[in-house]
Scaffold this active site. Sequence first.
Site, PDB file in Angstrom:
ATOM      1  N   SER A 137      72.836 -47.885  82.694  1.00  0.00           N
ATOM      2  CA  SER A 137      73.005 -47.420  84.405  1.00  0.00           C
ATOM      3  C   SER A 137      73.788 -47.452  85.087  1.00  0.00           C
ATOM      4  O   SER A 137      74.999 -48.364  84.505  1.00  0.00           O
ATOM      5  CB  SER A 137      72.350 -49.311  84.628  1.00  0.00           C
ATOM      6  OG  SER A 137      70.635 -49.320  84.524  1.00  0.00           O
ATOM      7  N   SER A 176      62.239 -56.369  78.548  1.00  0.00           N
ATOM      8  CA  SER A 176      60.961 -55.567  79.552  1.00  0.00           C
ATOM      9  C   SER A 176      60.086 -57.279  79.849  1.00  0.00           C
ATOM     10  O   SER A 176      59.638 -59.175  79.168  1.00  0.00           O
ATOM     11  CB  SER A 176      59.792 -55.669  78.625  1.00  0.00           C
ATOM     12  OG  SER A 176      59.571 -56.039  77.512  1.00  0.00           O
ATOM     13  N   GLU A 231      72.121 -61.583  85.040  1.00  0.00           N
ATOM     14  CA  GLU A 231      71.238 -60.506  85.132  1.00  0.00           C
ATOM     15  C   GLU A 231      69.594 -60.993  85.237  1.00  0.00           C
ATOM     16  O   GLU A 231      69.338 -60.439  86.513  1.00  0.00           O
ATOM     17  CB  GLU A 231      71.473 -59.387  84.406  1.00  0.00           C
ATOM     18  CG  GLU A 231      70.835 -57.545  84.339  1.00  0.00           C
ATOM     19  CD  GLU A 231      71.064 -57.199  82.885  1.00  0.00           C
ATOM     20  OE1 GLU A 231      71.035 -57.565  82.581  1.00  0.00           O
ATOM     21  OE2 GLU A 231      70.239 -55.907  83.904  1.00  0.00           O
ATOM     22  N   SER A 257      71.443 -51.397  75.160  1.00  0.00           N
ATOM     23  CA  SER A 257      70.947 -50.691  74.328  1.00  0.00           C
ATOM     24  C   SER A 257      70.856 -49.538  73.807  1.00  0.00           C
ATOM     25  O   SER A 257      71.946 -48.704  74.276  1.00  0.00           O
ATOM     26  CB  SER A 257      69.244 -50.164  75.691  1.00  0.00           C
ATOM     27  OG  SER A 257      69.453 -51.798  76.282  1.00  0.00           O
ATOM     28  N   GLN A 269      77.136 -51.449  81.827  1.00  0.00           N
ATOM     29  CA  GLN A 269      76.480 -52.846  80.385  1.00  0.00           C
ATOM     30  C   GLN A 269      76.105 -51.920  79.220  1.00  0.00           C
ATOM     31  O   GLN A 269      75.059 -50.917  79.670  1.00  0.00           O
ATOM     32  CB  GLN A 269      75.347 -53.031  80.768  1.00  0.00           C
ATOM     33  CG  GLN A 269      74.923 -54.421  79.607  1.00  0.00           C
ATOM     34  CD  GLN A 269      73.926 -54.742  80.720  1.00  0.00           C
ATOM     35  OE1 GLN A 269      73.773 -55.465  81.165  1.00  0.00           O
ATOM     36  NE2 GLN A 269      72.505 -55.247  79.171  1.00  0.00           N
ATOM     37  N   GLY A 270      76.788 -51.333  78.121  1.00  0.00           N
ATOM     38  CA  GLY A 270      76.164 -51.223  77.048  1.00  0.00           C
ATOM     39  C   GLY A 270      75.852 -51.730  75.902  1.00  0.00           C
ATOM     40  O   GLY A 270      76.364 -51.175  75.252  1.00  0.00           O
TER      41      GLY A 270
HETATM   42  C1  LIG Z   1      66.336 -47.872  84.735  1.00  0.00           C
HETATM   43  C2  LIG Z   1      66.397 -48.594  83.305  1.00  0.00           C
HETATM   44  C3  LIG Z   1      68.172 -49.372  83.672  1.00  0.00           C
HETATM   45  C4  LIG Z   1      68.418 -50.095  82.432  1.00  0.00           C
HETATM   46  N1  LIG Z   1      69.750 -50.498  82.234  1.00  0.00           N
HETATM   47  C5  LIG Z   1      70.150 -50.574  80.798  1.00  0.00           C
HETATM   48  C6  LIG Z   1      71.853 -50.959  81.549  1.00  0.00           C
HETATM   49  O1  LIG Z   1      72.577 -50.453  82.264  1.00  0.00           O
HETATM   50  N2  LIG Z   1      72.519 -51.509  80.197  1.00  0.00           N
HETATM   51  C7  LIG Z   1      71.454 -51.596  78.709  1.00  0.00           C
HETATM   52  O2  LIG Z   1      71.969 -52.072  78.012  1.00  0.00           O
HETATM   53  N3  LIG Z   1      69.842 -51.492  79.090  1.00  0.00           N
HETATM   54  C8  LIG Z   1      69.619 -51.127  80.280  1.00  0.00           C
HETATM   55  N4  LIG Z   1      68.440 -50.746  80.008  1.00  0.00           N
HETATM   56  C9  LIG Z   1      67.250 -50.360  78.480  1.00  0.00           C
HETATM   57  C10 LIG Z   1      66.682 -51.826  79.051  1.00  0.00           C
HETATM   58  O3  LIG Z   1      67.178 -52.996  78.560  1.00  0.00           O
HETATM   59  C11 LIG Z   1      65.361 -51.527  77.508  1.00  0.00           C
HETATM   60  O4  LIG Z   1      64.819 -50.073  78.221  1.00  0.00           O
HETATM   61  C12 LIG Z   1      64.551 -52.777  77.665  1.00  0.00           C
HETATM   62  O5  LIG Z   1      65.136 -53.680  77.219  1.00  0.00           O
HETATM   63  C13 LIG Z   1      63.201 -52.499  76.104  1.00  0.00           C
HETATM   64  O6  LIG Z   1      63.718 -51.897  75.367  1.00  0.00           O
HETATM   65  P1  LIG Z   1      63.258 -50.572  75.047  1.00  0.00           P
HETATM   66  O7  LIG Z   1      63.151 -49.532  76.269  1.00  0.00           O
HETATM   67  O8  LIG Z   1      64.067 -49.533  74.029  1.00  0.00           O
HETATM   68  O9  LIG Z   1      61.529 -50.473  74.700  1.00  0.00           O
HETATM   69  P2  LIG Z   1      60.922 -51.303  73.686  1.00  0.00           P
HETATM   70  O10 LIG Z   1      62.259 -52.679  73.069  1.00  0.00           O
HETATM   71  O11 LIG Z   1      60.777 -50.278  72.296  1.00  0.00           O
HETATM   72  O12 LIG Z   1      59.419 -52.039  74.115  1.00  0.00           O
HETATM   73  C14 LIG Z   1      58.572 -50.496  73.915  1.00  0.00           C
HETATM   74  C15 LIG Z   1      56.997 -52.188  74.248  1.00  0.00           C
HETATM   75  O13 LIG Z   1      57.282 -52.928  73.247  1.00  0.00           O
HETATM   76  C16 LIG Z   1      56.992 -53.889  73.789  1.00  0.00           C
HETATM   77  N5  LIG Z   1      57.855 -55.047  72.829  1.00  0.00           N
HETATM   78  C17 LIG Z   1      59.005 -54.835  72.224  1.00  0.00           C
HETATM   79  N6  LIG Z   1      58.674 -55.769  71.694  1.00  0.00           N
HETATM   80  C18 LIG Z   1      57.550 -57.190  71.569  1.00  0.00           C
HETATM   81  C19 LIG Z   1      56.981 -58.074  71.115  1.00  0.00           C
HETATM   82  N7  LIG Z   1      58.487 -58.637  70.807  1.00  0.00           N
HETATM   83  N8  LIG Z   1      56.692 -58.821  72.165  1.00  0.00           N
HETATM   84  C20 LIG Z   1      55.523 -58.080  72.685  1.00  0.00           C
HETATM   85  N9  LIG Z   1      55.743 -57.320  73.137  1.00  0.00           N
HETATM   86  C21 LIG Z   1      57.352 -56.702  72.675  1.00  0.00           C
HETATM   87  C22 LIG Z   1      57.876 -54.262  75.145  1.00  0.00           C
HETATM   88  O14 LIG Z   1      57.526 -55.185  76.019  1.00  0.00           O
HETATM   89  C23 LIG Z   1      57.140 -52.689  76.129  1.00  0.00           C
HETATM   90  O15 LIG Z   1      56.613 -52.506  76.764  1.00  0.00           O
HETATM   91  C24 LIG Z   1      67.132 -49.773  81.280  1.00  0.00           C
HETATM   92  C25 LIG Z   1      66.164 -49.708  81.061  1.00  0.00           C
HETATM   93  C26 LIG Z   1      66.014 -48.763  82.186  1.00  0.00           C
HETATM   94  C27 LIG Z   1      64.362 -47.859  81.752  1.00  0.00           C
END
Ligand SMILES: Cc1cc2nc3c(=O)[nH]c(=O)nc-3n(C[C@H](O)[C@H](O)[C@H](O)COP(=O)(O)OP(=O)(O)OC[C@H]3O[C@@H](n4cnc5c(N)ncnc54)[C@H](O)[C@@H]3O)c2cc1C
Length: 375
Positions: free
Chosen positions: A157, A359, A240, A125, A122-123
Amino acid sequence: MDYRDTPEEAEFRAVLRQWLSATIPAGWDKIDDEEEAVELRKEWHRTLYRAGYVGMSWPVEYGGRGLSPVYDAILNEESGNMNAPSLPSVGYIGRAIFTYASEEQKRRFLPPLLSGEVSWCQGFSEPEAGSDLASLRTTARLEGDHYVVNGQKMWTSGGQYADWCLLLARTDPDVPKHKGISAFLVALNEPGVTVRPIVIASGEAETAEVFWDDVRIPEEQRLGAPGEGWRIAMTTVAYERGPADIGFIAAYRRTLRKVERLATERGLLEQPETRKALARAYVRGEVLRLNCMEQLSLRVSGRAPGSEGSVAKLLWAEAEQSLQHLAMDILGADELTGVADGWLSSYFTSRPVSVYGGSAQIQKNIIARMLDMPR
Ligand SMILES: Cc1cc2nc3c(=O)[nH]c(=O)nc-3n(C[C@H](O)[C@H](O)[C@H](O)COP(=O)(O)OP(=O)(O)OC[C@H]3O[C@@H](n4cnc5c(N)ncnc54)[C@H](O)[C@@H]3O)c2cc1C
């Protein structure tokens, strides 16, 4: 819904148990080498499919058996009970394709996805677009009958082991950000795709960065209409996040029993704090089980998952993480000095559960909206 097995379901369960006990590869959960473990999971997918156990609730014309989702839940539960290798997650990308694809795309992409011949990632993020996914910057520009894709995806992932990707890219920069995104079905061996694995804290390279450099995608591999990418992404994450996986409950209970044994071995079981923590862990598991059952009954009644999956996702992350945390509390320094083999790795594996698929904070925002709470 009556959760007791019908005679047909009981018969299916009995045959399945026999099949699982004869077929689960011995020692599969002791394999340390990541590539070997991935290959084993892929082979397990194909073995399950050949035996008729993958996509049982999917329509026959796309490789399923047209049965009730109860049969998928029984497979899930018995696999968890018997500690089988994890089941293939055909659900969320498959359901997105099933919901939005043309008939031709369904016939092309769904059967090999269900059979395990082709694996998907899934591409969505990007480095600057996770919680705020709609601000993604990867672009797909239509040139003749091809789109040309440029950009970077993050945390994909299984990207290094997958054959195809469900990709989101911006096709129209001049409309509000949610409306300018489209979805694509893309082979990862196309020229211009570079996959770079990311090793996470557990030591596993389970996710990857994927770079897209002038990658050409035929127009007929766009999923849905131009600009429909956001809706497709929301359908994908709804499948998901929930419904929570019933097999997880069996695995959770097994881990809880192991944690209880750890407490007993260390003479901590009589301590009121340990007893309370174990009781809380048990209750979390039960709450999750009841949530799973409710979700299952919604699926049986034909309802597609919606934002209630956020509740399941939150309960699952809390249950898994607090149980692993309790194991760390009981083990203390033994874990860090390597006496208690394996727990540190499963602790680290539990940490991103509250991040991937959206998250925990984002799930709470969604639940607050469902409850009509003030922003
Ligand atoms: C092991 C792993 C596997 C993953 N697999 C995939 C995958 O297969 N495909 C894919 O597309 N993505 C994948 N992801 C990405 C995942 O969906 C994102 O990491 C997640 O959506 C959070 O985005 P970010 O890491 O950019 O954090 P950010 O969005 O930068 O957030 C940082 C922190 O701020 C908080 N925050 C941000 N906005 C708000 C808000 N509006 N209100 C309150 N709190 C907020 C978040 O909760 C978090 O604690 C994966 C991530 C991990 C760690």
